[in-house]
Design a protein around this motif. Structure first.
Motif, PDB file in Angstrom:
ATOM      1  N   VAL A 167       0.837  -1.203   0.000  1.00  0.00           N
ATOM      2  CA  VAL A 167       0.000   0.000   0.000  1.00  0.00           C
ATOM      3  C   VAL A 167       0.867   1.247   0.000  1.00  0.00           C
ATOM      4  CG1 VAL A 167      -1.823   1.243   1.234  1.00  0.00           C
ATOM      5  CG2 VAL A 167      -1.832  -1.258   1.200  1.00  0.00           C
ATOM      6  N   ALA A 168       1.954   1.230   0.779  1.00  0.00           N
ATOM      7  CA  ALA A 168       2.858   2.373   0.825  1.00  0.00           C
ATOM      8  C   ALA A 168       3.442   2.670  -0.556  1.00  0.00           C
ATOM      9  CB  ALA A 168       3.976   2.115   1.827  1.00  0.00           C
ATOM     10  N   ALA A 169       3.662   1.633  -1.347  1.00  0.00           N
ATOM     11  CA  ALA A 169       4.177   1.833  -2.701  1.00  0.00           C
ATOM     12  C   ALA A 169       3.185   2.626  -3.549  1.00  0.00           C
ATOM     13  CB  ALA A 169       4.474   0.486  -3.349  1.00  0.00           C
ATOM     14  N   HIS A 170       1.897   2.371  -3.360  1.00  0.00           N
ATOM     15  CA  HIS A 170       0.880   3.139  -4.093  1.00  0.00           C
ATOM     16  C   HIS A 170       0.852   4.586  -3.609  1.00  0.00           C
ATOM     17  CE1 HIS A 170      -1.192   0.138  -6.624  1.00  0.00           C
ATOM     18  NE2 HIS A 170      -0.742  -0.718  -5.726  1.00  0.00           N
ATOM     19  N   HIS A 171       1.041   4.795  -2.300  1.00  0.00           N
ATOM     20  CA  HIS A 171       1.147   6.162  -1.798  1.00  0.00           C
ATOM     21  C   HIS A 171       2.297   6.888  -2.496  1.00  0.00           C
ATOM     22  CE1 HIS A 171      -0.672   4.858   2.359  1.00  0.00           C
ATOM     23  NE2 HIS A 171      -1.541   4.799   1.382  1.00  0.00           N
ATOM     24  N   ALA A 172       3.450   6.233  -2.546  1.00  0.00           N
ATOM     25  CA  ALA A 172       4.645   6.857  -3.124  1.00  0.00           C
ATOM     26  C   ALA A 172       4.424   7.220  -4.584  1.00  0.00           C
ATOM     27  CB  ALA A 172       5.832   5.921  -2.965  1.00  0.00           C
ATOM     28  N   ARG A 173       3.731   6.350  -5.313  1.00  0.00           N
ATOM     29  CA  ARG A 173       3.505   6.626  -6.739  1.00  0.00           C
ATOM     30  C   ARG A 173       2.667   7.880  -6.945  1.00  0.00           C
ATOM     31  NH1 ARG A 173       2.191   0.807  -7.020  1.00  0.00           N
ATOM     32  NH2 ARG A 173       4.150  -0.284  -7.396  1.00  0.00           N
ATOM     33  N   ARG A 174       1.772   8.168  -6.023  1.00  0.00           N
ATOM     34  CA  ARG A 174       0.982   9.396  -6.158  1.00  0.00           C
ATOM     35  C   ARG A 174       1.889  10.626  -6.130  1.00  0.00           C
ATOM     36  NH1 ARG A 174      -4.730   9.752  -5.514  1.00  0.00           N
ATOM     37  NH2 ARG A 174      -5.710   7.730  -5.033  1.00  0.00           N
ATOM     38  N   TYR A 175       2.861  10.613  -5.237  1.00  0.00           N
ATOM     39  CA  TYR A 175       3.743  11.773  -5.115  1.00  0.00           C
ATOM     40  C   TYR A 175       4.645  11.915  -6.337  1.00  0.00           C
ATOM     41  CZ  TYR A 175       2.173  12.376  -0.324  1.00  0.00           C
ATOM     42  OH  TYR A 175       1.385  12.604   0.791  1.00  0.00           O
ATOM     43  N   THR A 176       5.168  10.806  -6.822  1.00  0.00           N
ATOM     44  CA  THR A 176       6.028  10.910  -8.015  1.00  0.00           C
ATOM     45  C   THR A 176       5.205  11.342  -9.228  1.00  0.00           C
ATOM     46  OG1 THR A 176       5.752   8.529  -8.432  1.00  0.00           O
ATOM     47  CG2 THR A 176       7.681   9.215  -7.169  1.00  0.00           C
ATOM     48  N   ALA A 177       3.988  10.809  -9.369  1.00  0.00           N
ATOM     49  CA  ALA A 177       3.137  11.188 -10.498  1.00  0.00           C
ATOM     50  C   ALA A 177       2.753  12.656 -10.443  1.00  0.00           C
ATOM     51  CB  ALA A 177       1.879  10.315 -10.526  1.00  0.00           C
ATOM     52  N   ALA A 178       2.699  13.215  -9.228  1.00  0.00           N
ATOM     53  CA  ALA A 178       2.330  14.628  -9.068  1.00  0.00           C
ATOM     54  C   ALA A 178       3.527  15.553  -9.250  1.00  0.00           C
ATOM     55  CB  ALA A 178       1.712  14.851  -7.693  1.00  0.00           C
ATOM     56  N   GLY A 179       4.711  14.988  -9.483  1.00  0.00           N
ATOM     57  CA  GLY A 179       5.893  15.810  -9.670  1.00  0.00           C
ATOM     58  C   GLY A 179       6.528  16.301  -8.385  1.00  0.00           C
ATOM     59  N   VAL A 180       6.146  15.715  -7.262  1.00  0.00           N
ATOM     60  CA  VAL A 180       6.723  16.106  -5.969  1.00  0.00           C
ATOM     61  C   VAL A 180       8.175  15.629  -5.906  1.00  0.00           C
ATOM     62  CG1 VAL A 180       6.600  15.671  -3.480  1.00  0.00           C
ATOM     63  CG2 VAL A 180       4.506  16.117  -4.781  1.00  0.00           C
ATOM     64  N   SER A 181       9.033  16.425  -5.281  1.00  0.00           N
ATOM     65  CA  SER A 181      10.440  16.030  -5.131  1.00  0.00           C
ATOM     66  C   SER A 181      10.831  15.775  -3.681  1.00  0.00           C
ATOM     67  CB  SER A 181      11.361  17.095  -5.731  1.00  0.00           C
ATOM     68  OG  SER A 181      11.190  18.337  -5.059  1.00  0.00           O
ATOM     69  N   THR A 182      10.213  16.501  -2.736  1.00  0.00           N
ATOM     70  CA  THR A 182      10.546  16.350  -1.313  1.00  0.00           C
ATOM     71  C   THR A 182       9.274  16.189  -0.493  1.00  0.00           C
ATOM     72  OG1 THR A 182      12.532  17.732  -1.554  1.00  0.00           O
ATOM     73  CG2 THR A 182      11.684  17.403   0.675  1.00  0.00           C
ATOM     74  N   VAL A 183       9.176  15.066   0.197  1.00  0.00           N
ATOM     75  CA  VAL A 183       7.992  14.757   1.005  1.00  0.00           C
ATOM     76  C   VAL A 183       8.340  14.894   2.481  1.00  0.00           C
ATOM     77  CG1 VAL A 183       6.277  13.021   1.636  1.00  0.00           C
ATOM     78  CG2 VAL A 183       7.108  13.153  -0.716  1.00  0.00           C
ATOM     79  N   ALA A 184       7.483  15.569   3.220  1.00  0.00           N
ATOM     80  CA  ALA A 184       7.590  15.600   4.675  1.00  0.00           C
ATOM     81  C   ALA A 184       6.584  14.611   5.237  1.00  0.00           C
ATOM     82  CB  ALA A 184       7.323  17.000   5.206  1.00  0.00           C
ATOM     83  N   ASP A 185       7.085  13.547   5.849  1.00  0.00           N
ATOM     84  CA  ASP A 185       6.245  12.568   6.538  1.00  0.00           C
ATOM     85  C   ASP A 185       6.184  13.018   7.990  1.00  0.00           C
ATOM     86  OD1 ASP A 185       5.002  10.411   7.686  1.00  0.00           O
ATOM     87  OD2 ASP A 185       6.313   8.892   6.811  1.00  0.00           O
ATOM     88  N   LEU A 186       5.081  13.683   8.347  1.00  0.00           N
ATOM     89  CA  LEU A 186       5.023  14.400   9.623  1.00  0.00           C
ATOM     90  C   LEU A 186       4.740  13.512  10.817  1.00  0.00           C
ATOM     91  CD1 LEU A 186       3.128  17.627   8.511  1.00  0.00           C
ATOM     92  CD2 LEU A 186       5.579  17.147   8.514  1.00  0.00           C
ATOM     93  N   THR A 187       4.340  12.277  10.591  1.00  0.00           N
ATOM     94  CA  THR A 187       4.074  11.330  11.675  1.00  0.00           C
ATOM     95  C   THR A 187       4.666   9.992  11.252  1.00  0.00           C
ATOM     96  OG1 THR A 187       1.919  10.836  10.684  1.00  0.00           O
ATOM     97  CG2 THR A 187       1.952  12.492  12.428  1.00  0.00           C
ATOM     98  N   CYS A 188       5.963   9.939  11.117  1.00  0.00           N
ATOM     99  CA  CYS A 188       6.573   8.822  10.388  1.00  0.00           C
ATOM    100  C   CYS A 188       6.508   7.487  11.117  1.00  0.00           C
ATOM    101  CB  CYS A 188       8.016   9.157  10.037  1.00  0.00           C
ATOM    102  SG  CYS A 188       9.155   9.191  11.448  1.00  0.00           S
ATOM    103  N   GLY A 189       6.293   7.488  12.441  1.00  0.00           N
ATOM    104  CA  GLY A 189       6.252   6.217  13.155  1.00  0.00           C
ATOM    105  C   GLY A 189       7.546   5.443  12.961  1.00  0.00           C
TER     106      GLY A 189
END
Length: 395
Positions: free
Chosen positions: A85-107
């Motif tokens: 599931v996390a892989a699908h999350h990541a693909r959304r960010y790459t498809a949106a052209g995002v370069s830097t993600v802040a995971d604010l509650t990374c656990g």
């Protein structure tokens, strides 16, 4: 696991011990612990290592073989996103052209691992010191990922060059009880939602039970199931929702990923009609998303009852978002009638599915007292308001 136990585990002796432990076996844990004590190892280190061994064994369901190189906390593993599931999350960010993600509650860093794994720069933050330390270990192979201990909401996102934000607010108390009020999440849901005014590419992971009425109208709300188990609700904003607001279901099965989607208003309600030759049971994510009507359209079907999420059709139209059954017989519900019906067919092994009935399958199975050699599947449900039994077989 406390900070002291983690420190000992991360020492050369502790890491070597963890790597040398045999596959976890609850029945042998006490004997193994006693043997390690006799060898002179620190009892606190032994307890920490055996706890990690147990958590790694449990984590295989979410992380597969990756679990063997990771560390966990009990709460962190409970809330961690499955790797698929996390892989699908990541693909959304790459498809949106995002370069830097802040995971604010990374656990423990599960989603951050997926983000870094697709080449994104990652700033992972957690308010809990032990969780941040565990995430640092789990992200050690990704130089593009930085982990910080602190309040994610206090991060100056713009100064850090962040153009995508992700959060998975804690939905349990320190004692493990579920929190249902979004204002009591950690951090509160409204505080996280407020970030989209600064960083439009905002993604959130929530529990799948959030009612539709509580969802923001500018989000794509996507319910996700893995092998039939509904695991989360994702809220995606701005460029992370390229098709715009609406509801969708992501169904992950061994044969791949399947998406069913609706706009904000949703489809027209499907018709209700008599049971046909086939019964379709929509996936749980489809039901949670309120997309049963789309399944009915796909299979040229209708509902068996206005209030029940079973679709029936006169044709077989296999769809990955629903399980299809061939309808063999239909009869009114009654214990004596059903027992006689099944015994006449020598049924001894019975699968009982239900929806819209108070019958408890285990109690019914005991009351039927079947001893035959054949196997059968029945569905207990309402058909146009009346309790019915559908005798079916999987297609």
């Amino acid at each position: 696991m406390d900070a002291a136990g983690l420190t000992k585990l991360l020492s050369p002796t502790g890491w070597a011990l963890l790597s040398a432990l045999p596959p976890y076996d609850e029945r042998r844990t006490m004997a193994l612990s006693e043997r390690l004590r006799r060898e002179g190892l620190d009892p606190e280190l032994i307890a920490a290592a055996l706890t990690q061994s147990r958590l790694r064994a449990k984590a295989h369901a979410k992380f597969g073989d990756f679990a063997e190189g990771m560390l966990f906390t009990p709460a962190g593993l409970e809330q961690a996103t499955r790797l698929t599931v996390a892989a699908h999350h990541a693909r959304r960010y790459t498809a949106a052209g995002v370069s830097t993600v802040a995971d604010l509650t990374c656990g423990i860093g599960a989603d951050s691992m997926a983000f870094a794994g697709v080449g994104l720069n990652v700033l992972a933050v957690d308010l809990d010191e032990v969780s941040a330390s565990v995430a640092t270990v789990n992200l050690r192979h990704f130089p593009e990922a930085e982990v910080r201990h602190g309040d994610g909401l206090a991060v100056d996102l713009e100064a850090e060059g962040v153009d995508g934000v992700y959060a998975d607010p804690a939905r349990r108390t320190s004692s493990g009880s579920r929190v249902f009020d979004p204002a009591a999440y950690e951090p509160p849901l409204d505080a996280v939602l407020g970030l989209r005014a600064r960083i439009p590419a905002l993604g959130l992971k929530l529990g799948p039970g959030v009612p539709h009425s509580a969802l923001p109208n500018d989000a794509e709300a996507q319910w996700v199931s893995v092998d039939g188990d509904v695991v989360e609700l994702g809220l995606w904003f701005g460029p992370l929702a390229p098709d715009g607001p609406g509801r969708s279901a992501l169904v992950l099965r061994p044969d791949g990923a399947h998406v069913l989607r609706s706009g904000v208003d949703g489809p027209a309600a499907p018709p209700v009609g008599p049971v046909g030759g086939y019964l379709y049971e929509p996936d749980g994510a489809v039901i949670r998303a309120g997309l049963v009507a789309e399944v009915a359209t796909a299979v040229q079907g209708r509902l068996v009852d206005r209030t029940i999420a079973y679709v029936t059709s006169d044709v077989l139209r296999p769809t990955p978002t629903a399980t299809a059954y061939r309808v063999l017989d239909t009869l009114p519900f009654g214990l004596k009638r059903l027992r006689t019906y099944l015994r006449e067919r020598d049924v001894g092994r019975l699968t009982i599915k239900k929806r819209g009935t108070a019958v408890v399958p285990e109690q019914l199975r005991a009351q039927l007292s079947l001893r035959g050699s054949a196997e059968s599947t029945i569905v207990l449900t309402r058909v146009d308001g009346r309790q019915q039994v559908l005798v079916v077989e999987p297609v």
